[in-house]
Motif scaffolding. Structure first.
Motif, PDB file in Angstrom:
ATOM      1  N   ARG A 149      20.312  26.855 -22.885  1.00 47.86           N
ATOM      2  CA  ARG A 149      20.248  27.591 -21.623  1.00 47.86           C
ATOM      3  C   ARG A 149      19.686  28.993 -21.844  1.00 47.86           C
ATOM      4  O   ARG A 149      18.824  29.447 -21.100  1.00 47.86           O
ATOM      5  CB  ARG A 149      21.630  27.658 -20.980  1.00 47.86           C
ATOM      6  CG  ARG A 149      21.595  28.204 -19.559  1.00 47.86           C
ATOM      7  CD  ARG A 149      22.961  28.417 -18.953  1.00 47.86           C
ATOM      8  NE  ARG A 149      23.460  29.712 -19.392  1.00 47.86           N
ATOM      9  CZ  ARG A 149      24.420  29.936 -20.272  1.00 47.86           C
ATOM     10  NH1 ARG A 149      25.037  28.938 -20.830  1.00 47.86           N
ATOM     11  NH2 ARG A 149      24.784  31.154 -20.602  1.00 47.86           N
TER      12      ARG A 149
ATOM     13  N   CYS B  43      15.933  28.846 -22.520  1.00 46.66           N
ATOM     14  CA  CYS B  43      15.181  28.581 -21.295  1.00 46.66           C
ATOM     15  C   CYS B  43      15.156  29.802 -20.387  1.00 46.66           C
ATOM     16  O   CYS B  43      14.128  30.113 -19.776  1.00 46.66           O
ATOM     17  CB  CYS B  43      15.780  27.383 -20.562  1.00 46.66           C
ATOM     18  SG  CYS B  43      15.533  25.824 -21.418  1.00 46.66           S
TER      19      CYS B  43
ATOM     20  N   ALA C 229      15.319  21.880 -22.441  1.00 45.08           N
ATOM     21  CA  ALA C 229      15.361  22.266 -21.028  1.00 45.08           C
ATOM     22  C   ALA C 229      16.235  21.302 -20.231  1.00 45.08           C
ATOM     23  O   ALA C 229      17.022  21.725 -19.385  1.00 45.08           O
ATOM     24  CB  ALA C 229      13.951  22.310 -20.452  1.00 45.08           C
TER      25      ALA C 229
ATOM     26  N   LEU D  93      10.959  27.640 -15.468  1.00 42.78           N
ATOM     27  CA  LEU D  93      11.837  26.471 -15.456  1.00 42.78           C
ATOM     28  C   LEU D  93      12.839  26.673 -14.333  1.00 42.78           C
ATOM     29  O   LEU D  93      13.334  27.775 -14.121  1.00 42.78           O
ATOM     30  CB  LEU D  93      12.559  26.328 -16.793  1.00 42.78           C
ATOM     31  CG  LEU D  93      11.686  25.899 -17.959  1.00 42.78           C
ATOM     32  CD1 LEU D  93      12.431  26.049 -19.267  1.00 42.78           C
ATOM     33  CD2 LEU D  93      11.237  24.464 -17.782  1.00 42.78           C
ATOM     34  N   ARG D  94      13.132  25.596 -13.613  1.00 40.00           N
ATOM     35  CA  ARG D  94      14.033  25.683 -12.468  1.00 40.00           C
ATOM     36  C   ARG D  94      15.068  24.571 -12.522  1.00 40.00           C
ATOM     37  O   ARG D  94      14.799  23.489 -13.028  1.00 40.00           O
ATOM     38  CB  ARG D  94      13.263  25.543 -11.158  1.00 40.00           C
ATOM     39  CG  ARG D  94      12.172  26.571 -10.958  1.00 40.00           C
ATOM     40  CD  ARG D  94      11.334  26.240  -9.752  1.00 40.00           C
ATOM     41  NE  ARG D  94      12.125  26.155  -8.551  1.00 40.00           N
ATOM     42  CZ  ARG D  94      12.247  27.143  -7.661  1.00 40.00           C
ATOM     43  NH1 ARG D  94      11.620  28.262  -7.851  1.00 40.00           N
ATOM     44  NH2 ARG D  94      12.979  26.985  -6.582  1.00 40.00           N
ATOM     45  N   ALA D  95      16.226  24.850 -11.947  1.00 39.89           N
ATOM     46  CA  ALA D  95      17.261  23.828 -11.843  1.00 39.89           C
ATOM     47  C   ALA D  95      17.054  22.972 -10.601  1.00 39.89           C
ATOM     48  O   ALA D  95      17.497  21.826 -10.552  1.00 39.89           O
ATOM     49  CB  ALA D  95      18.638  24.472 -11.808  1.00 39.89           C
TER      50      ALA D  95
ATOM     51  N   THR E 121      11.764  31.760 -19.253  1.00 39.58           N
ATOM     52  CA  THR E 121      11.487  31.952 -17.835  1.00 39.58           C
ATOM     53  C   THR E 121      11.330  33.430 -17.508  1.00 39.58           C
ATOM     54  O   THR E 121      10.417  33.823 -16.769  1.00 39.58           O
ATOM     55  CB  THR E 121      12.602  31.321 -16.978  1.00 39.58           C
ATOM     56  OG1 THR E 121      12.621  29.918 -17.230  1.00 39.58           O
ATOM     57  CG2 THR E 121      12.372  31.551 -15.503  1.00 39.58           C
TER      58      THR E 121
ATOM     59  N   TYR F  16      17.891  22.533 -16.686  1.00 47.44           N
ATOM     60  CA  TYR F  16      16.642  22.848 -16.002  1.00 47.44           C
ATOM     61  C   TYR F  16      15.860  21.549 -15.838  1.00 47.44           C
ATOM     62  O   TYR F  16      15.284  21.034 -16.778  1.00 47.44           O
ATOM     63  CB  TYR F  16      15.832  23.874 -16.786  1.00 47.44           C
ATOM     64  CG  TYR F  16      16.467  25.234 -16.781  1.00 47.44           C
ATOM     65  CD1 TYR F  16      16.269  26.097 -15.721  1.00 47.44           C
ATOM     66  CD2 TYR F  16      17.286  25.646 -17.820  1.00 47.44           C
ATOM     67  CE1 TYR F  16      16.862  27.345 -15.697  1.00 47.44           C
ATOM     68  CE2 TYR F  16      17.884  26.885 -17.809  1.00 47.44           C
ATOM     69  CZ  TYR F  16      17.663  27.728 -16.738  1.00 47.44           C
ATOM     70  OH  TYR F  16      18.257  28.961 -16.718  1.00 47.44           O
TER      71      TYR F  16
END
Length: 137
Positions: free
Chosen positions: A30, A33, A56, A118-120, A37, A61
């Protein structure tokens, strides 16, 4: 007559340590990442070094935000359906990204894209696209 099995003696300690190790790996992934980001949003790169695809996903993510340099659209790519080994660094995915709109307009695969973050979650009205600093609206 019999003695306790090794499972009953050491099993609990082994499981607890394995769980702690998995939590530490998840936290490290985490943080890696989040650092990548932040670097991409603050400085617009460099994309190398980047976390691996499996890292990731382990960190939660699930999506990669990509910007087409031809038509300035932002899209998210689901990382769990990418057909690459989980050891593939995220920055290597950039060369495979193609904009469908630009490709249809030009008549050939248009591959000028830029990795954003990177996105959740996917881009939606509740969770809008990321903005680069400085100056992008």
């Amino acid at each position: 007559m019999g003695s306790k099995s090794r499972e009953s003696i050491y099993g609990g300690a082994v499981r607890a340590k394995a769980e702690r190790a998995a939590d530490a790996r998840r936290a490290a992934d985490r943080l890696a990442c989040e650092a990548w980001t932040a670097r991409m949003l603050a400085f617009q790169g460099p994309a190398q070094p980047s976390p691996a695809l499996g890292d990731a996903l382990n960190a939660g993510y699930r999506y990669l935000e990509v910007k087409c340099l031809g038509c300035d659209t932002h899209q998210t790519v689901a990382l769990d359906i990418v057909r690459r080994p989980k050891t593939t660094p995220i920055h290597e995915l950039e060369r495979y990204m193609r904009c469908k709109q630009c490709s249809e307009q030009r008549g050939y695969p248009f591959k000028r894209s830029h990795l954003i973050a990177l996105r959740a979650t996917k881009i939606s009205a509740d969770d809008p696209r990321s903005t680069w600093w400085p100056g992008e609206r």
